[in-house]
Design an enzyme around this catalytic site. Structure first.
Site, short mmCIF file in Angstrom:
data_model
loop_
_atom_site.label_atom_id
_atom_site.label_comp_id
_atom_site.label_asym_id
_atom_site.label_seq_id
_atom_site.Cartn_x
_atom_site.Cartn_y
_atom_site.Cartn_z
CD GLN A 134 41.23 52.14 43.27
OE1 GLN A 134 41.89 52.59 42.41
NE2 GLN A 134 40.05 51.67 42.60
CE1 TYR A 194 39.81 37.23 37.60
CE2 TYR A 194 37.75 37.44 38.63
CZ TYR A 194 39.15 37.82 38.56
OH TYR A 194 39.68 38.42 39.42
N PRO A 254 52.01 48.22 38.46
CG PRO A 254 52.30 47.85 36.25
CD PRO A 254 52.88 48.62 37.26
CD GLU A 299 39.38 39.14 42.73
OE1 GLU A 299 38.41 38.92 41.99
OE2 GLU A 299 40.47 39.40 42.28
C1 HEM Z 1 43.66 46.17 38.19
C2 HEM Z 1 45.61 41.64 37.26
C3 HEM Z 1 41.32 40.18 36.11
C4 HEM Z 1 39.65 44.58 36.28
C5 HEM Z 1 44.70 45.16 38.08
C6 HEM Z 1 46.05 45.07 38.35
C7 HEM Z 1 46.48 43.88 37.94
C8 HEM Z 1 45.45 43.09 37.76
C9 HEM Z 1 47.93 43.48 38.22
C10 HEM Z 1 46.96 46.28 38.78
C11 HEM Z 1 46.76 46.46 40.17
C12 HEM Z 1 47.19 47.72 40.79
O1 HEM Z 1 47.19 48.88 40.34
O2 HEM Z 1 47.73 47.42 42.09
C13 HEM Z 1 44.60 40.91 36.66
C14 HEM Z 1 44.57 39.39 36.46
C15 HEM Z 1 43.67 38.88 36.15
C16 HEM Z 1 42.82 40.29 36.33
C17 HEM Z 1 45.93 38.76 36.69
C18 HEM Z 1 43.05 37.83 35.80
C19 HEM Z 1 43.38 36.50 36.23
C20 HEM Z 1 40.53 41.20 35.81
C21 HEM Z 1 39.04 41.22 35.69
C22 HEM Z 1 38.53 42.60 35.70
C23 HEM Z 1 39.60 43.31 36.00
C24 HEM Z 1 38.27 40.00 35.15
C25 HEM Z 1 37.25 42.78 35.32
C26 HEM Z 1 36.74 42.98 34.10
C27 HEM Z 1 40.57 45.46 36.91
C28 HEM Z 1 40.68 46.80 37.07
C29 HEM Z 1 41.61 47.39 37.88
C30 HEM Z 1 42.48 46.05 37.66
C31 HEM Z 1 39.33 47.66 36.78
C32 HEM Z 1 42.11 48.62 38.13
C33 HEM Z 1 43.01 49.31 37.26
C34 HEM Z 1 42.49 50.48 36.40
O3 HEM Z 1 41.06 50.66 36.21
O4 HEM Z 1 43.11 50.96 35.81
N1 HEM Z 1 44.30 43.81 37.73
N2 HEM Z 1 43.38 41.28 36.60
N3 HEM Z 1 40.78 42.48 36.29
N4 HEM Z 1 41.78 44.98 37.31
FE1 HEM Z 1 42.50 43.26 37.09
#
Ligand code: HEM
Length: 402
Positions: free
Chosen positions: A205, A95, A396, A137
């Site tokens: 997934q 984060y 999203p 989480e």
């Molecule tokens: C997916 C929000 C922090 C890695 C997502 C999605 C959202 C989101 C909206 C899409 C969910 C879906 O497809 O249903 C956020 C928010 C964060 C946060 C608001 C912080 C407050 C992080 C962090 C990481 C991360 C710290 C890691 C470095 C990912 C990954 C995906 C994802 C790998 C999967 C989508 C992909 O690989 O294309 N996140 N996220 N996120 N997030 Fe986060």
């Protein structure tokens, strides 16, 4: 607790940042991966190439900031994202890295307009939002550890079955013979592979497509597009290179698209590969409540694309109240001779009214976005309450808060 002044700054800057959203998120990802290339093992490279992730993660932070003084209203959405994060092994230590790069991107794009006061307020707000995710989480990691396993685990492919021209099932059993978890039908796993010639790992997934059982987990993968195209990379690799006896890695089941009531009758409406979570749900109903009323509707473009035909017919023999309907958009002459289908064309409101609407049913919908829009819109226009319509949202998730 954020001060009222910080909340005011955040709320007054959200609209400006949203206008610059794509610019900020593009800079964010570019810098993030330049400084932390190891994160390319976690992120979906295809979403990156297509700019999809740019509209998800960072924009979600901006959207969450709109709710900074009432974050409890977006908890259901946070949970949905947190399931995905947990299944991808996103940990608290990730984060601050995302926060630093997001603030850096805001500064870089806004230039002098991003005063120290504004950046300070955003740093505080990001900290609060991140903590909400980290806390939720943490609970999910603990639950997964107790019920299943924590990290990625190796699975051996014990069977590989072609279900249609484009969908193939993989039956997976843990290499170290741990007990398989009692997952909830409708949940998914994250599969991780290293595609031949790739420097980084790829994650995807896939919904589990069989009922919980002690012997295997089953995923049913649609071969997307062409092997060379980013969309088709992982699914083509699985179809062509992963065979019985090979191993792949997976995290424990996750996700909140599950059957939420035991008493009601259920209607499953799927398009294409959207059928997979419903195969798990209907198999589990057949195991536990074979008399429950179930209407199972599947739409495909042609007969050759219709999966799980014989499995559904066997389920019909085991269940007293299962009604199957197949809709084919464009049946070939061969389909017309060989395949049973109930309707040619699309599922429209009139067809829904005549064939699936009943008192006190729950409706589950899964498929491509235009399919979801048409079906969910149709159900609503027929007076079905939002609380009885459940769908797997392909996009999203934070948009739902709006
Ligand atoms: C997916 C929000 C922090 C890695 C997502 C999605 C959202 C989101 C909206 C899409 C969910 C879906 O497809 O249903 C956020 C928010 C964060 C946060 C608001 C912080 C407050 C992080 C962090 C990481 C991360 C710290 C890691 C470095 C990912 C990954 C995906 C994802 C790998 C999967 C989508 C992909 O690989 O294309 N996140 N996220 N996120 N997030 Fe986060």
């Amino acid at each position: 607790m954020l001060s009222s002044q910080t909340i005011e700054i955040i709320k007054s800057t959200v609209p400006v940042l949203e206008v610059k959203g794509t610019e900020i998120t593009t800079v964010f990802y570019k810098n993030l991966f330049e400084n932390h290339p190891e994160l390319l093992n976690i992120f979906n490279h295809t979403n990156q190439k297509r700019g999809r992730q740019q509209t998800a993660l960072a924009n979600a932070v901006l959207a969450a900031a709109t709710y900074i003084d009432k974050l409890e209203t977006i908890i259901p959405v946070v949970k949905q994202i947190a399931h995905k994060h947990r299944s991808l092994m996103i940990k608290p230590e990730h984060y601050p890295i995302v926060g630093e790069h997001l603030l850096g991107a805001i500064k870089q794009v806004l230039g002098d307009a991003a005063t120290d006061e504004i950046i300070g307020a955003w740093a505080d707000a990001y900290g609060v939002i991140a903590q909400v995710f980290i806390d939720i989480e943490k609970e999910m990691y603990e639950e997964a550890k107790e019920a299943a396993w924590e990290d990625y685990k190796s699975f051996k492919v014990i069977d590989k079955v072609k279900e249609s021209e484009v969908i193939t099932s993989f039956y997976l059993t843990p290499v170290d013979s741990i007990a398989l978890p009692e997952f909830q039908p409708g949940q998914y796993i994250t599969v991780r592979v290293r595609v031949t010639g790739d420097e980084y790992l790829s994650n995807r997934q896939y919904s589990l497509s069989a009922a919980p059982n002690k012997e295997y987990l089953r995923i049913s993968v649609k071969r997307e597009a062409e092997e060379q195209s980013p969309e088709g990379k992982v699914s083509n690799y699985l179809h062509h290179n992963i065979n019985i006896g090979d191993s792949i890695e997976s995290t424990a089941p996750a996700g909140d698209f599950i059957i939420n009531r035991k008493e009601s009758s259920v209607v499953f409406l799927s398009g294409g590969v959207g059928i997979t979570p419903f195969m798990s749900m209907v198999n589990s109903i057949a195991d536990q409540q074979p008399e429950r009323g179930v209407k199972f509707v599947h739409a495909s473009r042609t007969g050759k694309l219709q999966p799980f035909n014989s499995e559904l017919k066997l389920l019909k023999e085991r269940m007293t109240n299962l009604e199957l309907s197949f809709i084919i958009e464009n049946p070939s002459e061969e389909d017309k001779k060989d395949i049973h289908f109930n309707k040619q064309g699309y599922i429209d409101t009139e067809w829904l009214q005549e064939n699936v609407i009943s008192d006190d049913a729950d409706y589950y919908v899964c498929g491509p976005v235009p399919f979801l829009r048409a079906i969910v819109g149709g159900l609503k226009s027929l007076g079905i309450q939002n609380s009885n319509i459940h769908y797997e949202f392909f996009g999203p998730a934070i948009d739902l808060a709006k």
